[in-house]
Design an enzyme around this catalytic site. Structure first.
Site, mmCIF file in Angstrom:
data_model
loop_
_atom_site.group_PDB
_atom_site.id
_atom_site.type_symbol
_atom_site.label_atom_id
_atom_site.label_comp_id
_atom_site.label_asym_id
_atom_site.label_seq_id
_atom_site.Cartn_x
_atom_site.Cartn_y
_atom_site.Cartn_z
ATOM 1 N N PRO A 139 -6.060 6.281 -43.953
ATOM 2 C CA PRO A 139 -6.076 7.666 -44.346
ATOM 3 C C PRO A 139 -5.443 8.678 -43.573
ATOM 4 O O PRO A 139 -5.562 8.466 -42.281
ATOM 5 C CB PRO A 139 -7.818 7.720 -44.388
ATOM 6 C CG PRO A 139 -8.227 6.876 -43.231
ATOM 7 C CD PRO A 139 -7.199 5.887 -43.206
ATOM 8 N N GLY A 140 -5.077 9.831 -44.180
ATOM 9 C CA GLY A 140 -4.624 11.026 -43.444
ATOM 10 C C GLY A 140 -5.751 11.922 -43.175
ATOM 11 O O GLY A 140 -7.036 11.475 -43.289
ATOM 12 N N HIS A 165 -16.174 11.277 -43.588
ATOM 13 C CA HIS A 165 -16.180 10.369 -44.718
ATOM 14 C C HIS A 165 -15.897 10.986 -46.095
ATOM 15 O O HIS A 165 -16.106 12.104 -46.244
ATOM 16 C CB HIS A 165 -17.371 9.554 -45.055
ATOM 17 C CG HIS A 165 -18.071 8.690 -43.909
ATOM 18 N ND1 HIS A 165 -19.274 8.366 -43.591
ATOM 19 C CD2 HIS A 165 -17.106 7.844 -43.185
ATOM 20 C CE1 HIS A 165 -19.474 7.487 -42.696
ATOM 21 N NE2 HIS A 165 -17.845 7.230 -42.239
ATOM 22 N N MET A 196 -7.813 15.480 -44.326
ATOM 23 C CA MET A 196 -7.822 16.105 -45.616
ATOM 24 C C MET A 196 -6.728 17.210 -45.805
ATOM 25 O O MET A 196 -6.688 17.999 -44.762
ATOM 26 C CB MET A 196 -9.172 17.001 -45.567
ATOM 27 C CG MET A 196 -9.651 17.550 -46.923
ATOM 28 S SD MET A 196 -11.312 18.074 -47.101
ATOM 29 C CE MET A 196 -11.501 18.961 -45.738
ATOM 30 N N HIS A 200 -6.083 3.602 -37.546
ATOM 31 C CA HIS A 200 -7.148 3.395 -38.835
ATOM 32 C C HIS A 200 -7.061 4.750 -39.210
ATOM 33 O O HIS A 200 -7.937 5.191 -40.280
ATOM 34 C CB HIS A 200 -8.528 3.298 -38.287
ATOM 35 C CG HIS A 200 -9.364 4.443 -37.394
ATOM 36 N ND1 HIS A 200 -8.925 5.205 -36.801
ATOM 37 C CD2 HIS A 200 -10.300 4.992 -38.148
ATOM 38 C CE1 HIS A 200 -9.768 6.465 -36.469
ATOM 39 N NE2 HIS A 200 -10.719 6.112 -37.208
#
Length: 473
Positions: free
Chosen positions: A366-367, A198, A369, A391
């Site tokens: 999202p990729g 997250h 970090m 996702h």
């Protein structure tokens, strides 16, 4: 082009549809298909597929779409996941990336965000004046007006309209299953990130030329700074999963249901315990969307501290990737599960929120970090897969294996530490978040290529990270 990014895989229990490019498909672990074989043994299933980011989970792979007819369907907590309602949210700002060119300013912004957004795992949120019973039953409509900052200018309001759903209706009697300590802990966690994968990330966008018209209709522009948020239902969703899993196991034993995997739980939709689970799941979906909203609210307050009262954060979209609910397709009613899969509707689809009816809604991917994320829009070809896409990037290494195999220098290099383009993080030591390094994940660009190549969705904008806020363990 689709044939290069789609495979029908026949296994003993049935067919699993796999959307992945040749390299990603070849790299799939045999356990992925073992799990598919178990999942396909749940009675009356009409469709099951994997997205290109698929990887092994508990009972069911992350990256699964599983579908039943509503009238004789089943519900499976294992094909929803324990973090019910986990999903993505993106807010547009009125900043250009050049205004955040100074790495010291990015650090100042991250520090300000931490002031408003608790990141420690056991930290208390700053929203004690919000009534939790209103949140879990009314969703965003249960928030006091002061937490809907655009509510005073209805023409500009996006908080309640630019979301996959602002309220999930449920039978409130199901909430009596929870003791007071669950309510207390869940109330404390409202507006908090949680840990693991997250995050809240400051990004700059690069619009895809072929969808520039769509991007501009949404309010996006090249170089724009956006805020991407990834979080879920925290302790509330975890309690739903824990409570209902034990109840569902009893149902399975009484009815002679089961597969080779004892962690794969399911029950007929008509069973009372299944109905209880669905109602409690919807309460967790309400919690999750409000949690992301409050995280965004906190970041907005932090932004005003740094950039002044003219700083704006407008909701682009909020959606889930761990849930199950009823959908209509070609006049048929289906009960669709998505675990680590994102719904991505094309232009004209009647389930689009009204503001996105003519364009299709933003699909937020999202990729990992240190790598780019993506904003996409559904394509008509997505109908074949019940409009499900990936996702995220999908793990290729466990947390322990990542810590064992990846060095701090490799992680620091991927975060461009020490350069003017450093992706600022809120942790003093990268060692504490090494298990979330990009090297733990698949190549997100290959994932997106597979989704586009299969005709499921198109890229609207690429989001490049500038600073990341992660929860502490």
């Amino acid at each position: 082009m689709k044939e290069n990014y789609y495979q029908q895989v026949q296994i003993p229990a049935g067919v699993v549809h796999v959307y992945a490019g040749p390299e990603l498909f070849k790299a799939l672990d045999y356990q992925v298909f073992q799990m598919a074989n178990n999942n396909l043994q749940i009675p009356n299933q009409v469709y099951m597929s994997y997205t290109p980011d698929v990887h092994v989970g508990v009972g069911t792979c992350i990256g699964t779409t599983a579908v039943w007819h509503t009238d004789n369907g089943y519900v499976s907590p294992s094909i929803v996941g324990s973090d019910i309602g986990c999903g993505m949210r993106v807010h547009m700002t009125n900043l250009h990336k050049d205004e955040l060119k100074d790495v010291k300013l990015r650090r100042k912004l991250v520090k300000s965000i931490e002031k408003y957004l608790p990141v420690e795992d056991h930290a208390r949120g700053h929203f004690s004046d919000i009534r939790l019973e209103h949140i879990v039953t009314k969703g965003l409509h249960g928030l006091p007006k002061k937490y809907i900052p655009d509510g005073y200018t209805p023409r500009k309001a996006t908080s309640l309209t630019h979301v996959e759903s602002s309220k999930f209706t449920l039978d409130e009697n199901a909430l009596n299953r929870f003791p007071s300590h669950v309510w207390h802990r869940s109330h404390r966690q409202l507006g908090t990130l949680g840990n693991g994968n997250h995050f809240a990330e400051i990004q700059s966008i690069e619009i895809a030329e072929e969808n520039r018209e769509v991007a501009e209709a949404w309010g996006l522009f090249d170089g724009q700074v956006v805020i991407m948020i990834h979080s879920g239902s925290r302790a509330w969703g975890g309690s739903v999963s824990q409570t209902c899993s034990s109840d569902m196991l009893k149902v399975m034993r009484m009815n002679g249901l089961g597969t080779a995997d004892p962690k794969l739980l399911f029950a007929p939709l008509e069973h009372p315990e299944a109905k209880t689970y669905v109602n409690l799941m919807y309460s967790a979906l309400n919690y999750a969307v409000v949690n992301r909203h409050l995280i965004a609210y906190a970041i907005r307050e932090a932004g005003k501290d740094v950039f002044g009262s003219k700083f704006e954060m407008t909701t682009l979209y909020d959606l889930m990737h761990n849930y199950a609910w009823e959908e209509k397709q070609e006049g048929q009613s289906y009960f669709v599960h998505r675990k680590g899969a994102t719904r991505s509707l094309p232009a004209g689809h009647p389930d689009n929120p009204h503001p996105y009816l003519t364009t299709g809604h933003p699909a937020l991917i999202p990729g990992s970090m240190g790598t780019s994320s993506y904003i996409m829009v559904g394509a008509p070809g997505g109908k074949a897969n019940f409009h499900s896409i990936c996702h995220g990037a999908g793990r290729i290494r466990s947390r322990s294996a990542t810590k064992r195999l990846i060095t701090l220098n490799e992680f620091a290099s991927s975060m461009r530490v020490g350069t003017d383009d450093e992706i600022v993080v809120n942790h003093r030591s990268l060692e504490s978040i090494l298990d979330e390094s990009p090297q733990a994940y698949k190549d997100v660009d290959q994932i997106i290529e597979s989704v586009v190549g299969a005709g499921l969705a198109e890229v609207v904008a690429k989001c490049k990270p500038m600073a990341t806020v992660k929860g502490a363990k």
